[in-house]
Design an enzyme around this catalytic site. Structure first.
Site, PDB file in Angstrom:
ATOM      1  N   TYR A 121      30.574  -4.796 -29.102  1.00  0.00           N
ATOM      2  CA  TYR A 121      29.590  -4.760 -28.008  1.00  0.00           C
ATOM      3  C   TYR A 121      30.309  -4.756 -26.657  1.00  0.00           C
ATOM      4  O   TYR A 121      29.977  -3.975 -25.764  1.00  0.00           O
ATOM      5  CB  TYR A 121      28.669  -5.970 -28.114  1.00  0.00           C
ATOM      6  CG  TYR A 121      27.608  -6.033 -27.020  1.00  0.00           C
ATOM      7  CD1 TYR A 121      26.355  -5.456 -27.211  1.00  0.00           C
ATOM      8  CD2 TYR A 121      27.874  -6.665 -25.804  1.00  0.00           C
ATOM      9  CE1 TYR A 121      25.388  -5.505 -26.207  1.00  0.00           C
ATOM     10  CE2 TYR A 121      26.926  -6.709 -24.794  1.00  0.00           C
ATOM     11  CZ  TYR A 121      25.671  -6.134 -25.010  1.00  0.00           C
ATOM     12  OH  TYR A 121      24.737  -6.173 -24.008  1.00  0.00           O
ATOM     13  N   GLU A 132       2.157 -23.709 -29.394  1.00  0.00           N
ATOM     14  CA  GLU A 132       3.479 -23.275 -28.951  1.00  0.00           C
ATOM     15  C   GLU A 132       4.259 -24.458 -28.381  1.00  0.00           C
ATOM     16  O   GLU A 132       3.676 -25.292 -27.683  1.00  0.00           O
ATOM     17  CB  GLU A 132       3.344 -22.201 -27.858  1.00  0.00           C
ATOM     18  CG  GLU A 132       2.395 -21.078 -28.216  1.00  0.00           C
ATOM     19  CD  GLU A 132       2.121 -20.147 -27.028  1.00  0.00           C
ATOM     20  OE1 GLU A 132       2.718 -20.364 -25.955  1.00  0.00           O
ATOM     21  OE2 GLU A 132       1.312 -19.225 -27.189  1.00  0.00           O
ATOM     22  N   LYS A 164       6.163 -26.437 -25.708  1.00  0.00           N
ATOM     23  CA  LYS A 164       6.107 -26.336 -24.251  1.00  0.00           C
ATOM     24  C   LYS A 164       7.508 -26.590 -23.699  1.00  0.00           C
ATOM     25  O   LYS A 164       7.982 -27.719 -23.673  1.00  0.00           O
ATOM     26  CB  LYS A 164       5.118 -27.341 -23.670  1.00  0.00           C
ATOM     27  CG  LYS A 164       4.921 -27.180 -22.168  1.00  0.00           C
ATOM     28  CD  LYS A 164       3.895 -28.155 -21.637  1.00  0.00           C
ATOM     29  CE  LYS A 164       3.664 -27.921 -20.153  1.00  0.00           C
ATOM     30  NZ  LYS A 164       4.900 -28.036 -19.348  1.00  0.00           N
ATOM     31  N   ASP A 199      10.558 -27.008 -21.069  1.00  0.00           N
ATOM     32  CA  ASP A 199      10.720 -27.609 -19.752  1.00  0.00           C
ATOM     33  C   ASP A 199      11.594 -26.677 -18.925  1.00  0.00           C
ATOM     34  O   ASP A 199      12.775 -26.915 -18.710  1.00  0.00           O
ATOM     35  CB  ASP A 199      11.359 -28.985 -19.885  1.00  0.00           C
ATOM     36  CG  ASP A 199      11.318 -29.756 -18.568  1.00  0.00           C
ATOM     37  OD1 ASP A 199      12.084 -30.714 -18.413  1.00  0.00           O
ATOM     38  OD2 ASP A 199      10.519 -29.390 -17.686  1.00  0.00           O
ATOM     39  N   TYR A 238       5.462 -15.768 -23.422  1.00  0.00           N
ATOM     40  CA  TYR A 238       4.317 -16.448 -24.022  1.00  0.00           C
ATOM     41  C   TYR A 238       2.965 -15.820 -23.700  1.00  0.00           C
ATOM     42  O   TYR A 238       1.932 -16.272 -24.227  1.00  0.00           O
ATOM     43  CB  TYR A 238       4.288 -17.913 -23.581  1.00  0.00           C
ATOM     44  CG  TYR A 238       4.185 -18.111 -22.080  1.00  0.00           C
ATOM     45  CD1 TYR A 238       5.304 -18.428 -21.323  1.00  0.00           C
ATOM     46  CD2 TYR A 238       2.973 -17.976 -21.408  1.00  0.00           C
ATOM     47  CE1 TYR A 238       5.224 -18.614 -19.950  1.00  0.00           C
ATOM     48  CE2 TYR A 238       2.883 -18.155 -20.039  1.00  0.00           C
ATOM     49  CZ  TYR A 238       4.005 -18.473 -19.317  1.00  0.00           C
ATOM     50  OH  TYR A 238       3.918 -18.654 -17.950  1.00  0.00           O
ATOM     51  N   LYS A 272       1.163 -33.333 -23.991  1.00  0.00           N
ATOM     52  CA  LYS A 272       2.493 -33.753 -23.578  1.00  0.00           C
ATOM     53  C   LYS A 272       3.024 -34.863 -24.482  1.00  0.00           C
ATOM     54  O   LYS A 272       2.271 -35.695 -24.988  1.00  0.00           O
ATOM     55  CB  LYS A 272       2.467 -34.241 -22.120  1.00  0.00           C
ATOM     56  CG  LYS A 272       1.911 -33.221 -21.118  1.00  0.00           C
ATOM     57  CD  LYS A 272       2.752 -31.976 -21.034  1.00  0.00           C
ATOM     58  CE  LYS A 272       4.018 -32.170 -20.283  1.00  0.00           C
ATOM     59  NZ  LYS A 272       3.851 -32.363 -18.820  1.00  0.00           N
ATOM     60  N   CYS A 308      -4.922 -49.484   9.421  1.00  0.00           N
ATOM     61  CA  CYS A 308      -3.967 -48.418   9.117  1.00  0.00           C
ATOM     62  C   CYS A 308      -2.563 -48.861   9.514  1.00  0.00           C
ATOM     63  O   CYS A 308      -2.352 -49.306  10.648  1.00  0.00           O
ATOM     64  CB  CYS A 308      -4.347 -47.141   9.864  1.00  0.00           C
ATOM     65  SG  CYS A 308      -3.140 -45.805   9.677  1.00  0.00           S
ATOM     66  N   CYS A 350      -1.511 -46.306  12.700  1.00  0.00           N
ATOM     67  CA  CYS A 350      -2.168 -46.290  14.012  1.00  0.00           C
ATOM     68  C   CYS A 350      -2.901 -47.580  14.342  1.00  0.00           C
ATOM     69  O   CYS A 350      -3.341 -47.772  15.478  1.00  0.00           O
ATOM     70  CB  CYS A 350      -3.133 -45.111  14.094  1.00  0.00           C
ATOM     71  SG  CYS A 350      -4.609 -45.293  13.048  1.00  0.00           S
ATOM     72  N   CYS A 380      -8.140 -44.315   6.419  1.00  0.00           N
ATOM     73  CA  CYS A 380      -8.072 -44.573   7.854  1.00  0.00           C
ATOM     74  C   CYS A 380      -9.163 -43.741   8.524  1.00  0.00           C
ATOM     75  O   CYS A 380      -9.270 -42.536   8.272  1.00  0.00           O
ATOM     76  CB  CYS A 380      -6.692 -44.188   8.393  1.00  0.00           C
ATOM     77  SG  CYS A 380      -6.596 -44.156  10.194  1.00  0.00           S
ATOM     78  N   CYS A 432      -5.125 -40.294  14.019  1.00  0.00           N
ATOM     79  CA  CYS A 432      -4.007 -41.076  13.494  1.00  0.00           C
ATOM     80  C   CYS A 432      -2.766 -40.183  13.402  1.00  0.00           C
ATOM     81  O   CYS A 432      -2.820 -39.105  12.798  1.00  0.00           O
ATOM     82  CB  CYS A 432      -4.356 -41.618  12.110  1.00  0.00           C
ATOM     83  SG  CYS A 432      -2.970 -42.370  11.241  1.00  0.00           S
TER      84      CYS A 432
END
Length: 603
Positions: free
Chosen positions: A40, A118, A120, A122, A233, A321, A415, A418, A433, A438
Site C-alpha cells: 500500500y 448503538e 455512544k 465520546d 451513524y 448514559k 444580589c 448589585c 435579582c 444589575c
C-alpha cells in the site's frame, strides 16, 4: 502553455487512485485487507511522485489529500440543512421504559416498537457532504444549526471515503449528507501523548479533547499526523437513496464505503434494548475506544418522521448514559453567580480533583432546594461526578467524614453583585435579582449578544466586557454600536490597533440574519433552534413583536412556555426600546426569502 500530459501517465494516476480507494475501503470498513502495508505504501509513494511531477493531475479526492494542505487563516462556517440536534439523556431503566411508552402513545401503536441500539462514542460529531459520489465539504456539529468548515482536516482521516463505492444494492446518491463521530482510540491516544512528551509538549487530558483539538487545527498537516478515526451513524438531507429503516440505512451507508460500528444491534424490543445496555456497560472498558452510553433509535424511518423533534432533540431517539465517573473531594466554599436573566446559581468551590482525565475545581449546585435536599455544607467531603461525563455536579455528602465544623449555606437575600432585592416566584425554584440594570446581568446579556451564533463580534471577550460595563461604557448590548476607537483604546490591555480591530468587527456584525438577531436578544427559552423557527415563521420583526401567545403556540415546535416568554419579552417597554436603539444605530436584519410568515398574516 502547460505541457501535454502523456495519456499513459493520466491512466496510471487514475489506476493508482482507484486501487488505493478500494484498499482503504477493504482495510478500514471491511477489516479485510487484500495487500500488505508495504505494498500500500509503495503505491501511495508512486502516486505522490506522479502528482508532484504533474500538478495538473492533483485532485481533492485523491488519496494523497490525506497528507494535508497549506494552513488556513481561519475556519468559515456553514449552515446544516437539517439541524444536528442534541439527544435527550436518560440514566435509568425507568426513563427508557417511559420513552418507549411515549413513542407508542404518540404513534397509537399497539404492537411493540423496534429499536436500533448503538454505542455512544465520546467524540466529536461531524457532517460530510457528497455530490455525485465525491466528498465536497465537511463541517463540525457546531451549535447544531451551523458548524465550522473543516473539509481539509476531515480528508486526512483514513477511514473517511473521499469517493463512494459502487454498490449492487444501492446506486451512488447524487447528493448525500452523512453524519459521524470522530474519535481517537485508546492505543492511538497513548501513542499521541508519548510523542508529545518526547517533544516536550504537554499531553492531552483525554481522547475527546485530543480529537476536538486535532479537527480544529488550521494546519491540516498536523491533523494528518493525529490518529483520528470515525464511525458513521446517520444522514441529513439525501437524494436517490430509498430505505425503510434506520438499520437498512446503515447497511446502505456501509455498502457505499462508510465505516459503521460493528456493535450496532438492529430491530430490538425495548426489553432487549435494556439487556444490551447492561452487556455494553460491562464491556465498555475492554473496547478500543471510549463510549459513555448507548443511543436508542426507533428503527422504522416512517415512525421517525411521524414523531418529529422538539426544539432541542428528536423524539425518536434517546441516549442511555452510563454511570458517570466519580471522585471524592472537599467543598472549600460556595459562591453565587448571577446569570443574564437574573437567576442566582450557587456553585461549589472544590479542592481540585481528577475525574475522567479532567481537573474539576467547581461544580454546579443548581439551586437552593438542591442544596437543602442533599444537605451540602461548606467543608463537607462530597462525591462529585461529571454528569453525562460533561458537567461537574455534587452527587452526595459523605456524612461519616463530618467533623462538626461544617457551615450551613444560606442563599443571599440580596444580589451579591448589585445589592438589589432577590425574589423567588411561586412555583419556581430559581431565586432572581429583580434589578434589570444589575451589572452581572448586563455583562452576561452582552456576552450572549456578542457570542458565536449571535452577532459573533470577534475580540469582544469577557474581560473587555467586564471593563466596559464597570466603567459605564455599556449599559446594554445596544450600546455596543455607539462605541468609538478613542474610548476603547484607553482601556486596559488595549491599544490603537486592538481598538480598531474591535471597531471593524462591530461594523462587520451590523448585518445579521433574522434568526441570529432573535437569538442574540436573549429571550428566555428561545435558544438558537427556537429563534430559527420564529425567523422562518415571520417575515418581519414587527409581525413577530405583535404576535399573540395563541399565534405563537400555533407554530410547530413552539410550546406554551416559549410562546409566553416571547410574548412577554416584546410586551416589555424596555425591551422594545433596546431593539429600537439597535435598529437606529445601524443594525440591519437580513430576512430570509421563502419565509413562512405569510401563513400567520392577518391571523
Amino acid at each position: 502553455m502547460s505541457a501535454i500530459i502523456d495519456p499513459a501517465i493520466v491512466n496510471k494516476v487514475e489506476e493508482l487512485r482507484e486501487s488505493l480507494h478500494r484498499h482503504n475501503y477493504r482495510y478500514y470498513v471491511l477489516d479485510d485487507p487484500e495487500i500488505s502495508d508495504a505494498e500500500y505504501d509503495r503505491m501511495m509513494q508512486e502516486l505522490i511522485k506522479l502528482e508532484a511531477a504533474w500538478p495538473e493531475l492533483v485532485s481533492p479526492d485523491s488519496p494523497t489529500a490525506r497528507v494535508g494542505a497549506p494552513p488556513l487563516a481561519r475556519f468559515d462556517t456553514v449552515a446544516h440543512s437539517i439541524p444536528m440536534l442534541s439527544l435527550e439523556n436518560s440514566f435509568s431503566d425507568e426513563n427508557i421504559i417511559a420513552f418507549d411508552e411515549r413513542i407508542r402513545k404518540h404513534l397509537a401503536a399497539g404492537e411493540n416498537i423496534l429499536y436500533t441500539a448503538e454505542p455512544k462514542l465520546d467524540g466529536l460529531a461531524v457532517e460530510l457532504v457528497y455530490e455525485d459520489g465525491k466528498m465536497v465539504t465537511a463541517a463540525t456539529r457546531g451549535d447544531g444549526l451551523s458548524g465550522e468548515l473543516i473539509t481539509t482536516n476531515v480528508r486526512t482521516i483514513q477511514s473517511v471515503p473521499l469517493i463512494l463505492q459502487n454498490s449492487r444494492r444501492h446506486a451512488i446518491p447524487p447528493y448525500l449528507e452523512v453524519r459521524g463521530e470522530v474519535f481517537i482510540g485508546h492505543d492511538g491516544f497513548s501513542r499521541l501523548n508519548a510523542e508529545r512528551l518526547d517533544q516536550n509538549l504537554s499531553p492531552f487530558a483525554n481522547p475527546r479533547n485530543a480529537a476536538a483539538g486535532s479537527l480544529r487545527q488550521l494546519d491540516s498537516t498536523i491533523t494528518a499526523g493525529r490518529p483520528l478515526e470515525i464511525f458513521f451513524y446517520g444522514v441529513g438531507s439525501v437524494t436517490g437513496l430509498s430505505v425503510d429503516s434506520h438499520w437498512d440505512l446503515l447497511q446502505a451507508l456501509k455498502n457505499l464505503g462508510f465505516r459503521i460500528n460493528p456493535l450496532i444491534q438492529p430491530r430490538l424490543t425495548i426489553h432487549r434494548v435494556l439487556d444490551l445496555y447492561r452487556e455494553l456497560s460491562e464491556k465498555r472498558y475492554s473496547l478500543p475506544y471510549e463510549i459513555d452510553g448507548m443511543v436508542i433509535k426507533v428503527d422504522r424511518l416512517l415512525y421517525q418522521q411521524q414523531l418529529g423533534s422538539t426544539s432541542r432533540s428528536p423524539r425518536w431517539a434517546i441516549a442511555y448514559k452510563f454511570e458517570a465517573v466519580q471522585a471524592t473531594t472537599i467543598v472549600d466554599g460556595i459562591e453565587v453567580q448571577v446569570g443574564r436573566t437574573g437567576t442566582l446559581t450557587p456553585v461549589a468551590r472544590l479542592q481540585p480533583v481528577q475525574i475522567g482525565g479532567v481537573t474539576v475545581s467547581r461544580a454546579t449546585l443548581h439551586n437552593e432546594d438542591e442544596i437543602r435536599k442533599k444537605d451540602i455544607r461548606i467543608g463537607d467531603t462530597v462525591l462529585v461526578q461529571r454528569a453525562g461525563d460533561v458537567i461537574p455536579e455534587v452527587v452526595k455528602v459523605i456524612e461519616t467524614k463530618r467533623s462538626g465544623i461544617e457551615e450551613i449555606f444560606k442563599m443571599p437575600s440580596i444580589c451579591p453583585v448589585c445589592g438589589a432585592a432577590v425574589i423567588r416566584e411561586e412555583g419556581e425554584v430559581a431565586v432572581r435579582c429583580v434589578n434589570a440594570e444589575c451589572p452581572a446581568q448586563i455583562k452576561e446579556r452582552i456576552r450572549h449578544f456578542a457570542a458565536k451564533g449571535a452577532f459573533d463580534i470577534d475580540g469582544m471577550g469577557d474581560k473587555l466586557i467586564d471593563q466596559m460595563v464597570d466603567k459605564g461604557l455599556l449599559t446594554s448590548y445596544a450600546d455596543i454600536f455607539q462605541l468609538d476607537k478613542n474610548t476603547i483604546e484607553d482601556l486596559e490591555r488595549m491599544g490603537s490597533k486592538s481598538a480598531q480591530n474591535l471597531i471593524d468587527a462591530i461594523e462587520n456584525s451590523r448585518q445579521i440574519t433574522f434568526g441570529r438577531f432573535l437569538y442574540a436578544l436573549g429571550i428566555r427559552y428561545a435558544g438558537e433552534h427556537v429563534a430559527g423557527i420564529l425567523a422562518d415563521s415571520f417575515d418581519h420583526l414587527d409581525n413577530l413583536s405583535q404576535a399573540s401567545r395563541s399565534d405563537l403556540e400555533a407554530i410547530d415546535g413552539i410550546g406554551p412556555t416559549v410562546a409566553a416568554s416571547v410574548e412577554r419579552f416584546f410586551q416589555q417597554p424596555e425591551n422594545r426600546e433596546t431593539v429600537s436603539r439597535l435598529l437606529k444605530r445601524g443594525v440591519i436584519i437580513k430576512y430570509e426569502t421563502g419565509s413562512k410568515g405569510e401563513l400567520l398574516k392577518g391571523k
